[in-house]
Design a protein around this motif. Structure first.
Motif, PDB file in Angstrom:
ATOM      1  N   ASP A   2       0.830  -1.204   0.000  1.00 33.37           N
ATOM      2  CA  ASP A   2       0.000   0.000   0.000  1.00 33.37           C
ATOM      3  C   ASP A   2       0.866   1.255   0.000  1.00 33.37           C
ATOM      4  O   ASP A   2       0.542   2.251  -0.653  1.00 33.37           O
ATOM      5  CB  ASP A   2      -0.921   0.012   1.224  1.00 33.37           C
ATOM      6  N   SER A   3       1.975   1.187   0.752  1.00 29.40           N
ATOM      7  CA  SER A   3       2.879   2.335   0.819  1.00 29.40           C
ATOM      8  C   SER A   3       3.511   2.617  -0.536  1.00 29.40           C
ATOM      9  O   SER A   3       3.658   3.778  -0.937  1.00 29.40           O
ATOM     10  CB  SER A   3       3.970   2.058   1.860  1.00 29.40           C
ATOM     11  N   VAL A   4       3.880   1.553  -1.256  1.00 34.70           N
ATOM     12  CA  VAL A   4       4.485   1.706  -2.588  1.00 34.70           C
ATOM     13  C   VAL A   4       3.483   2.324  -3.553  1.00 34.70           C
ATOM     14  O   VAL A   4       3.795   3.259  -4.297  1.00 34.70           O
ATOM     15  CB  VAL A   4       4.971   0.345  -3.122  1.00 34.70           C
ATOM     16  N   ILE A   5       2.258   1.807  -3.533  1.00 37.60           N
ATOM     17  CA  ILE A   5       1.213   2.315  -4.428  1.00 37.60           C
ATOM     18  C   ILE A   5       0.932   3.786  -4.139  1.00 37.60           C
ATOM     19  O   ILE A   5       0.717   4.591  -5.057  1.00 37.60           O
ATOM     20  CB  ILE A   5      -0.073   1.471  -4.273  1.00 37.60           C
ATOM     21  N   LYS A   6       0.954   4.133  -2.864  1.00 34.54           N
ATOM     22  CA  LYS A   6       0.696   5.517  -2.463  1.00 34.54           C
ATOM     23  C   LYS A   6       1.771   6.470  -3.002  1.00 34.54           C
ATOM     24  O   LYS A   6       1.492   7.634  -3.311  1.00 34.54           O
ATOM     25  CB  LYS A   6       0.646   5.600  -0.931  1.00 34.54           C
ATOM     26  N   LYS A   7       3.011   5.963  -3.134  1.00 35.28           N
ATOM     27  CA  LYS A   7       4.113   6.809  -3.591  1.00 35.28           C
ATOM     28  C   LYS A   7       4.225   6.878  -5.108  1.00 35.28           C
ATOM     29  O   LYS A   7       4.889   7.766  -5.649  1.00 35.28           O
ATOM     30  CB  LYS A   7       5.435   6.289  -3.012  1.00 35.28           C
ATOM     31  N   GLY A  10       3.617  10.328  -7.217  1.00 34.39           N
ATOM     32  CA  GLY A  10       4.675  11.334  -7.070  1.00 34.39           C
ATOM     33  C   GLY A  10       5.976  10.916  -7.730  1.00 34.39           C
ATOM     34  O   GLY A  10       6.655  11.732  -8.373  1.00 34.39           O
ATOM     35  N   ILE A  11       6.342   9.628  -7.601  1.00 32.82           N
ATOM     36  CA  ILE A  11       7.559   9.119  -8.248  1.00 32.82           C
ATOM     37  C   ILE A  11       7.422   9.223  -9.766  1.00 32.82           C
ATOM     38  O   ILE A  11       8.357   9.632 -10.469  1.00 32.82           O
ATOM     39  CB  ILE A  11       7.823   7.660  -7.829  1.00 32.82           C
ATOM     40  N   SER A  12       6.243   8.864 -10.269  1.00 33.32           N
ATOM     41  CA  SER A  12       5.989   8.924 -11.713  1.00 33.32           C
ATOM     42  C   SER A  12       6.071  10.355 -12.234  1.00 33.32           C
ATOM     43  O   SER A  12       6.622  10.608 -13.312  1.00 33.32           O
ATOM     44  CB  SER A  12       4.615   8.335 -12.036  1.00 33.32           C
ATOM     45  N   LEU A  13       5.525  11.299 -11.465  1.00 38.43           N
ATOM     46  CA  LEU A  13       5.579  12.705 -11.867  1.00 38.43           C
ATOM     47  C   LEU A  13       7.029  13.170 -11.959  1.00 38.43           C
ATOM     48  O   LEU A  13       7.424  13.827 -12.937  1.00 38.43           O
ATOM     49  CB  LEU A  13       4.809  13.565 -10.856  1.00 38.43           C
ATOM     50  N   GLN A  54       2.096  14.115  -3.209  1.00 42.50           N
ATOM     51  CA  GLN A  54       3.105  14.615  -2.291  1.00 42.50           C
ATOM     52  C   GLN A  54       3.973  13.527  -1.674  1.00 42.50           C
ATOM     53  O   GLN A  54       5.176  13.690  -1.515  1.00 42.50           O
ATOM     54  CB  GLN A  54       2.453  15.450  -1.183  1.00 42.50           C
ATOM     55  N   SER A  55       3.379  12.404  -1.299  1.00 45.01           N
ATOM     56  CA  SER A  55       4.138  11.327  -0.654  1.00 45.01           C
ATOM     57  C   SER A  55       5.277  10.834  -1.549  1.00 45.01           C
ATOM     58  O   SER A  55       6.421  10.680  -1.103  1.00 45.01           O
ATOM     59  CB  SER A  55       3.200  10.164  -0.303  1.00 45.01           C
ATOM     60  N   GLY A  56       4.979  10.607  -2.816  1.00 46.75           N
ATOM     61  CA  GLY A  56       5.988  10.121  -3.754  1.00 46.75           C
ATOM     62  C   GLY A  56       7.035  11.172  -4.090  1.00 46.75           C
ATOM     63  O   GLY A  56       8.219  10.853  -4.275  1.00 46.75           O
ATOM     64  N   VAL A  57       6.607  12.436  -4.170  1.00 45.24           N
ATOM     65  CA  VAL A  57       7.553  13.524  -4.444  1.00 45.24           C
ATOM     66  C   VAL A  57       8.563  13.632  -3.304  1.00 45.24           C
ATOM     67  O   VAL A  57       9.773  13.734  -3.535  1.00 45.24           O
ATOM     68  CB  VAL A  57       6.798  14.858  -4.634  1.00 45.24           C
ATOM     69  N   THR A  58       8.072  13.574  -2.072  1.00 44.09           N
ATOM     70  CA  THR A  58       8.961  13.642  -0.907  1.00 44.09           C
ATOM     71  C   THR A  58       9.904  12.445  -0.870  1.00 44.09           C
ATOM     72  O   THR A  58      11.103  12.581  -0.602  1.00 44.09           O
ATOM     73  CB  THR A  58       8.138  13.696   0.394  1.00 44.09           C
ATOM     74  N   TYR A  59       9.372  11.252  -1.149  1.00 45.62           N
ATOM     75  CA  TYR A  59      10.184  10.032  -1.147  1.00 45.62           C
ATOM     76  C   TYR A  59      11.297  10.128  -2.201  1.00 45.62           C
ATOM     77  O   TYR A  59      12.444   9.747  -1.944  1.00 45.62           O
ATOM     78  CB  TYR A  59       9.288   8.828  -1.440  1.00 45.62           C
ATOM     79  N   THR A  60      10.965  10.665  -3.365  1.00 42.85           N
ATOM     80  CA  THR A  60      11.955  10.794  -4.436  1.00 42.85           C
ATOM     81  C   THR A  60      13.059  11.765  -4.051  1.00 42.85           C
ATOM     82  O   THR A  60      14.244  11.518  -4.298  1.00 42.85           O
ATOM     83  CB  THR A  60      11.277  11.266  -5.736  1.00 42.85           C
ATOM     84  N   SER A  61      12.683  12.887  -3.438  1.00 46.21           N
ATOM     85  CA  SER A  61      13.669  13.915  -3.089  1.00 46.21           C
ATOM     86  C   SER A  61      14.547  13.506  -1.911  1.00 46.21           C
ATOM     87  O   SER A  61      15.636  14.069  -1.721  1.00 46.21           O
ATOM     88  CB  SER A  61      12.966  15.239  -2.771  1.00 46.21           C
ATOM     89  N   LYS A  62      14.109  12.535  -1.116  1.00 37.48           N
ATOM     90  CA  LYS A  62      14.873  12.114   0.061  1.00 37.48           C
ATOM     91  C   LYS A  62      15.522  10.746  -0.144  1.00 37.48           C
ATOM     92  O   LYS A  62      16.737  10.628  -0.258  1.00 37.48           O
ATOM     93  CB  LYS A  62      13.959  12.073   1.297  1.00 37.48           C
TER      94      LYS A  62
END
Length: 332
Positions: A2-7, A10-13, A54-62
């Protein structure tokens, strides 16, 4: 799961933004893909995106930013680095010390915030965007600090690519001395390559080797910063204090990748492919950082980091020349 799907959104963007930045960066290497990635991200930051991104964008930047540094190690050949010799290490000891000291003093005088000061100093002294990418998670820098630092480093990368060959010929430098100068005093690899090979093929070959050696300085510097951050948090009684969390584990991965590439028989081209993918992930991370950055605020408060960046750059360039020509001829 679920956490992966949620991210994923943002990762795709970030990946979508990174593709044109990567392509254009290959066409204009002096500018570079990371700078274009952060710029495109900042432009899209004006779009009020849905919260789901937002969740995926933050994960990508960190997090993805840290993983990308590990992949860069697969393009490191330790034998080639060691061949640069004690001359290069001695030169870098002087240039890094002078640049870090200069960054501290100038940053303090300009009242630049601590994290931006560290990032500009590290980016100038070591290897531009890669060093900033490695340092930011260690000190817990905000995306605005990273964007400000990357933008500053980019400005002087472009200037150096055109100015250094002209200055080198004006000062009648040898291929050897110019290669050392370009490799130690220009921040980003693309600008080192551009300046070095513009001067001569021999100077370019040496500059690249020196630059690779300089890149390895990421390891001790991030470890020192990790200890510094841990001590600071411990002293302030931070509730989130944990040295295990602060320790740059991705640097261990970077070293392991370099060891694997040096001593294990990887399939031809695999090391470079992994490193190239790592560089693309850095562009993704820069795009994500841009998405979290207010461009108007960046421009409004950006003059101090630029002055700091120029000061560090000047100190680095002058120190490199002073050490080369000031020490006994037996050393250089």
């Amino acid at each position: 799961m679920d956490s992966v799907i949620k991210k994923l959104p943002g990762i795709s963007l970030a990946a979508i933004i990174a593709v044109p930045a990567w392509v254009l960066g290959q066409q204009f290497p002096v500018i570079g893909s990371p700078v274009l990635g952060i710029l495109f991200g900042m432009l899209l930051a004006f779009w009020k995106r849905p919260p789901a991104f937002q969740s995926g964008v933050t994960y990508t930047s960190k997090k993805l930013l840290q993983y990308s540094i590990i992949l860069l190690g697969f393009d490191m050949n330790l034998f080639q680095i060691f061949q640069a010799g004690s001359q290069t290490l001695l030169l870098m000891a002087f240039t890094l010390t002078a640049t870090f000291l200069g960054a501290y003093l100038v940053g303090k005088a300009l009242k630049v915030d601590r994290d931006t000061n560290i990032l500009v100093g590290v980016g100038t002294a070591i290897c531009g965007g890669s060093a900033i990418a490695a340092t930011a998670p260690v000190i817990g820098a905000k995306d605005e600090d990273v964007a400000r630092s990357i933008s500053t480093i980019f400005l002087f990368n472009v200037i150096a690519a055109f100015l250094f060959p002209f200055l080198g010929h004006t000062m009648q430098m040898s291929d050897f001395h110019f290669g050392l100068w370009a490799g130690t005093a220009i921040n980003d690899t693309s600008s080192v390559v551009a300046a070095g090979y513009t001067f001569s093929d021999a100077a370019g070959n040496l500059a690249v080797i020196v630059k690779l050696t300089r890149t390895l300085m990421i390891i001790p510097v991030t470890l020192v910063l990790a200890f510094y951050t841990a001590k600071r948090q411990s002293r302030t009684g931070s509730a989130n204090y944990s040295f295990a969390k602060i320790f740059p584990w991705f640097v261990v991965g970077f070293v392991a990748a370099a060891v694997i590439n040096t001593f294990l028989p990887l399939p031809a081209g695999m090391g470079k492919s992994l490193a190239s993918f790592g560089k693309f992930v850095i562009v993704m991370a820069m795009a994500a950082i841009g998405l979290n950055t207010n461009l108007i605020d960046l421009v409004k408060h950006g003059w101090r980091p630029v002055v700091l960046g120029f000061s560090c750059w000047a100190i680095l360039a002058v120190t490199s020349l002073a050490v080369q020509y000031g020490l006994p001829g037996s050393l250089f």
